[in-house]
Motif scaffolding. Structure first.
Motif, mmCIF file in Angstrom:
data_model
loop_
_atom_site.group_PDB
_atom_site.id
_atom_site.type_symbol
_atom_site.label_atom_id
_atom_site.label_comp_id
_atom_site.label_asym_id
_atom_site.label_seq_id
_atom_site.Cartn_x
_atom_site.Cartn_y
_atom_site.Cartn_z
ATOM 1 N N PHE A 1 -9.511 -0.054 -7.427
ATOM 2 C CA PHE A 1 -9.748 1.159 -6.633
ATOM 3 C C PHE A 1 -11.234 1.515 -6.553
ATOM 4 C CE2 PHE A 1 -5.343 1.523 -7.880
ATOM 5 C CZ PHE A 1 -4.748 1.847 -6.680
ATOM 6 N N ILE B 1 -5.806 8.622 -7.550
ATOM 7 C CA ILE B 1 -4.743 7.610 -7.572
ATOM 8 C C ILE B 1 -4.945 6.665 -8.755
ATOM 9 C CG2 ILE B 1 -3.713 5.703 -6.267
ATOM 10 C CD1 ILE B 1 -4.702 7.189 -3.697
ATOM 11 N N ASP C 1 -3.981 8.344 -11.995
ATOM 12 C CA ASP C 1 -2.531 8.504 -12.132
ATOM 13 C C ASP C 1 -1.903 7.192 -12.622
ATOM 14 O OD1 ASP C 1 -0.284 10.434 -11.570
ATOM 15 O OD2 ASP C 1 0.405 8.726 -10.421
ATOM 16 N N ASN D 1 -0.167 6.183 -16.368
ATOM 17 C CA ASN D 1 1.164 5.581 -16.556
ATOM 18 C C ASN D 1 1.073 4.364 -17.480
ATOM 19 O OD1 ASN D 1 1.892 5.951 -12.990
ATOM 20 N ND2 ASN D 1 2.249 7.415 -14.612
ATOM 21 N N LYS E 1 0.373 5.215 -21.108
ATOM 22 C CA LYS E 1 1.533 5.801 -21.777
ATOM 23 C C LYS E 1 2.544 4.729 -22.191
ATOM 24 C CE LYS E 1 3.870 10.181 -21.117
ATOM 25 N NZ LYS E 1 4.114 11.248 -20.150
ATOM 26 N N LYS F 1 13.441 12.054 -17.956
ATOM 27 C CA LYS F 1 12.188 12.676 -17.491
ATOM 28 C C LYS F 1 11.231 12.836 -18.678
ATOM 29 C CE LYS F 1 11.027 16.247 -14.109
ATOM 30 N NZ LYS F 1 11.444 17.480 -13.450
ATOM 31 N N LEU G 1 9.506 7.875 -17.984
ATOM 32 C CA LEU G 1 8.970 8.637 -16.847
ATOM 33 C C LEU G 1 7.737 7.926 -16.261
ATOM 34 C CD1 LEU G 1 9.008 11.279 -15.124
ATOM 35 C CD2 LEU G 1 7.492 12.276 -16.853
ATOM 36 N N ALA G 2 6.860 7.453 -17.171
ATOM 37 C CA ALA G 2 5.637 6.774 -16.714
ATOM 38 C C ALA G 2 5.988 5.535 -15.880
ATOM 39 C CB ALA G 2 4.781 6.388 -17.917
ATOM 40 N N TRP H 1 7.348 6.327 -12.307
ATOM 41 C CA TRP H 1 6.307 6.588 -11.310
ATOM 42 C C TRP H 1 5.479 5.342 -11.033
ATOM 43 C CZ3 TRP H 1 6.130 10.344 -7.909
ATOM 44 C CH2 TRP H 1 6.860 11.515 -8.160
ATOM 45 N N PHE I 1 4.602 0.610 -3.473
ATOM 46 C CA PHE I 1 3.659 0.903 -2.388
ATOM 47 C C PHE I 1 2.737 -0.302 -2.162
ATOM 48 C CE2 PHE I 1 -0.508 2.083 -0.956
ATOM 49 C CZ PHE I 1 -0.293 2.971 0.082
ATOM 50 N N ILE I 2 2.138 -0.800 -3.242
ATOM 51 C CA ILE I 2 1.194 -1.931 -3.137
ATOM 52 C C ILE I 2 1.908 -3.157 -2.565
ATOM 53 C CG2 ILE I 2 -0.205 -3.541 -4.504
ATOM 54 C CD1 ILE I 2 -0.791 -1.117 -6.406
ATOM 55 N N HIS J 1 7.154 13.304 -2.646
ATOM 56 C CA HIS J 1 5.969 14.160 -2.538
ATOM 57 C C HIS J 1 6.242 15.428 -1.755
ATOM 58 C CE1 HIS J 1 3.022 10.546 -3.176
ATOM 59 N NE2 HIS J 1 3.589 10.956 -4.298
ATOM 60 N N PHE K 1 -2.265 12.322 0.536
ATOM 61 C CA PHE K 1 -2.069 11.022 1.190
ATOM 62 C C PHE K 1 -2.829 10.961 2.518
ATOM 63 C CE2 PHE K 1 0.163 8.741 4.585
ATOM 64 C CZ PHE K 1 -0.108 7.443 4.160
ATOM 65 N N TYR L 1 13.253 13.894 -7.664
ATOM 66 C CA TYR L 1 12.618 15.197 -7.436
ATOM 67 C C TYR L 1 11.255 14.982 -6.769
ATOM 68 C CZ TYR L 1 9.926 13.989 -11.626
ATOM 69 O OH TYR L 1 9.108 13.347 -12.521
HETATM 70 C C1 0SG Z 1 -5.889 1.014 0.679
HETATM 71 C C2 0SG Z 1 -5.490 2.389 1.068
HETATM 72 C C3 0SG Z 1 -4.591 2.983 0.124
HETATM 73 C C4 0SG Z 1 -4.166 4.389 0.468
HETATM 74 C C5 0SG Z 1 -3.392 4.875 -0.678
HETATM 75 C C6 0SG Z 1 -2.580 6.081 -0.410
HETATM 76 C C7 0SG Z 1 -1.595 6.262 -1.530
HETATM 77 C C8 0SG Z 1 -0.858 7.540 -1.569
HETATM 78 C C9 0SG Z 1 -1.628 8.613 -2.249
HETATM 79 C C10 0SG Z 1 -0.797 9.735 -2.678
HETATM 80 C C11 0SG Z 1 -1.554 10.558 -3.661
HETATM 81 C C12 0SG Z 1 -0.952 10.431 -5.023
HETATM 82 C C13 0SG Z 1 -1.696 11.239 -6.005
HETATM 83 C C14 0SG Z 1 -0.898 11.406 -7.270
HETATM 84 C C15 0SG Z 1 0.289 11.981 -7.251
HETATM 85 C C16 0SG Z 1 1.043 12.244 -8.501
HETATM 86 O O1 0SG Z 1 1.269 13.639 -8.590
HETATM 87 C C17 0SG Z 1 2.384 11.549 -8.442
HETATM 88 C C18 0SG Z 1 3.275 11.946 -9.619
HETATM 89 O O2 0SG Z 1 2.630 11.592 -10.794
HETATM 90 C C19 0SG Z 1 3.461 11.578 -11.951
HETATM 91 O O3 0SG Z 1 3.843 12.908 -12.221
HETATM 92 C C20 0SG Z 1 2.672 10.977 -13.073
HETATM 93 O O4 0SG Z 1 2.393 9.613 -12.784
HETATM 94 C C21 0SG Z 1 3.508 11.058 -14.366
HETATM 95 O O5 0SG Z 1 2.651 10.606 -15.390
HETATM 96 S S1 0SG Z 1 3.211 10.161 -16.820
HETATM 97 O O6 0SG Z 1 2.600 8.860 -17.075
HETATM 98 O O7 0SG Z 1 2.696 11.147 -17.730
HETATM 99 O O8 0SG Z 1 4.632 10.108 -16.797
HETATM 100 C C22 0SG Z 1 3.959 12.503 -14.615
HETATM 101 O O9 0SG Z 1 2.850 13.300 -14.922
HETATM 102 C C23 0SG Z 1 4.679 12.996 -13.375
HETATM 103 C C24 0SG Z 1 5.062 14.465 -13.483
HETATM 104 O O10 0SG Z 1 6.305 14.431 -13.991
HETATM 105 S S2 0SG Z 1 7.152 15.720 -14.243
HETATM 106 O O11 0SG Z 1 6.646 16.326 -15.455
HETATM 107 O O12 0SG Z 1 7.066 16.607 -13.078
HETATM 108 O O13 0SG Z 1 8.449 15.181 -14.432
HETATM 109 N N1 0SG Z 1 2.182 10.108 -8.486
HETATM 110 C C25 0SG Z 1 2.548 9.321 -7.481
HETATM 111 O O14 0SG Z 1 3.105 9.719 -6.504
HETATM 112 C C26 0SG Z 1 2.233 7.836 -7.637
HETATM 113 C C27 0SG Z 1 1.123 7.503 -6.694
HETATM 114 C C28 0SG Z 1 0.813 6.049 -6.702
HETATM 115 C C29 0SG Z 1 -0.101 5.689 -5.558
HETATM 116 C C30 0SG Z 1 -0.283 4.200 -5.477
HETATM 117 C C31 0SG Z 1 -1.274 3.853 -4.429
HETATM 118 C C32 0SG Z 1 -1.692 2.443 -4.527
HETATM 119 C C33 0SG Z 1 -2.778 2.120 -3.533
HETATM 120 C C34 0SG Z 1 -3.093 0.666 -3.593
HETATM 121 C C35 0SG Z 1 -4.141 0.237 -2.649
HETATM 122 C C36 0SG Z 1 -4.377 -1.204 -2.783
#
Ligand code: 0SG
Length: 209
Positions: free
Chosen positions: A34, A45, A48, A52, A55, A87, A92-93, A96, A103-104, A140, A148, A207
């Protein structure tokens, strides 16, 4: 050499179990990628996904002999956490993380399949949008969907993205896409296996954040 082929995922055994150490070693090469993109939105991103991985690795490091496969971790946490599960913890890690990996996978597959916007042939927005709509959007809420949209505007051009996959070297697009196709074989099988495990163990949640 291709950044993807340097860090290939391992072929799965017939029972499709995912070896924890090999998985963590392969997946930990993804976040530094990234840094090539520049925009601050990719920092969110990256952190995040890195969170994971950290963890899951913390749980694995407590007892590598006990947690040989990812399923060993998820099943052990089901016993340990009772009603809190799934959860919680590495379960959980990984829930996600697998969505980010899906996605990748869809993004790379779409590029490898030659899908493009004929009006903007050097844009990967159509590929990124396809990956987002299939892997992440349903999890989301409004705010994260806005994040996004920002990431989409900051997405690199196809030529720069392909150059980044080739560690900044000038390579023919077709050679790079051949490497992507080869990488996708074990990567897709691994992501599919994790999804199947979550379905079989009833560990998937639906969720939004
Ligand atoms: C090349 C161009 C790429 C464009 C990429 C766009 C991608 C989409 C971007 C979306 C923005 C995502 C930002 C982060 C969002 C996070 O809020 C969410 C939820 O995250 C989880 O929430 C945590 O990951 C958990 O962490 S844990 O390890 O502690 O368990 C936890 O905190 C959870 C909350 O849980 S709760 O307590 O509510 O139960 N994450 C996502 O949506 C994953 C996003 C992955 C994006 C991957 C993009 C890859 C791009 C690759 C490019 C080559």
């Amino acid at each position: 050499m291709s950044i993807l082929l340097d860090n290939q995922f391992k072929e799965l055994p017939p029972d499709k179990s995912v070896d924890t150490k090999s998985f963590l070693d392969a997946v930990s090469h993804l976040p530094p990628f990234f840094d090539c993109f520049g925009s601050a939105v990719f920092y969110v991103i990256k952190s995040d996904i890195s969170g994971n991985i950290t963890k899951i690795r913390k749980v694995y490091d407590k007892d590598p002999a006990k947690y040989v496969t990812l399923q060993d971790i998820v099943e052990d946490e089901r016993e340990t956490y009772g009603a809190e599960w799934p959860k919680v913890g590495a379960t959980l890690a990984l829930m996600w993380l697998k969505r980010g990996l899906r996605f990748i996978q869809i993004l790379l597959q779409s590029l490898a399949d030659g899908e493009r916007d004929e009006n903007k042939p050097n844009s990967i927005q159509v590929n990124v949008t396809k990956a987002y709509e299939n892997a992440l959007k349903r999890y989301h809420g409004w705010m994260v969907q806005k994040t996004f949209q920002m990431a989409l505007l900051a997405a690199p051009y196809r030529t720069n993205f392909i150059k980044a996959l080739s560690k900044g070297e000038e390579v023919k697009e077709e050679d790079c896409l051949a490497n992507v196709r080869q990488f996708l074989v074990n990567f897709t099988a691994t992501v599919d296996a994790i999804y199947e495990m979550y379905t079989n163990l009833n560990a998937e949640l639906d969720y939004t954040v």
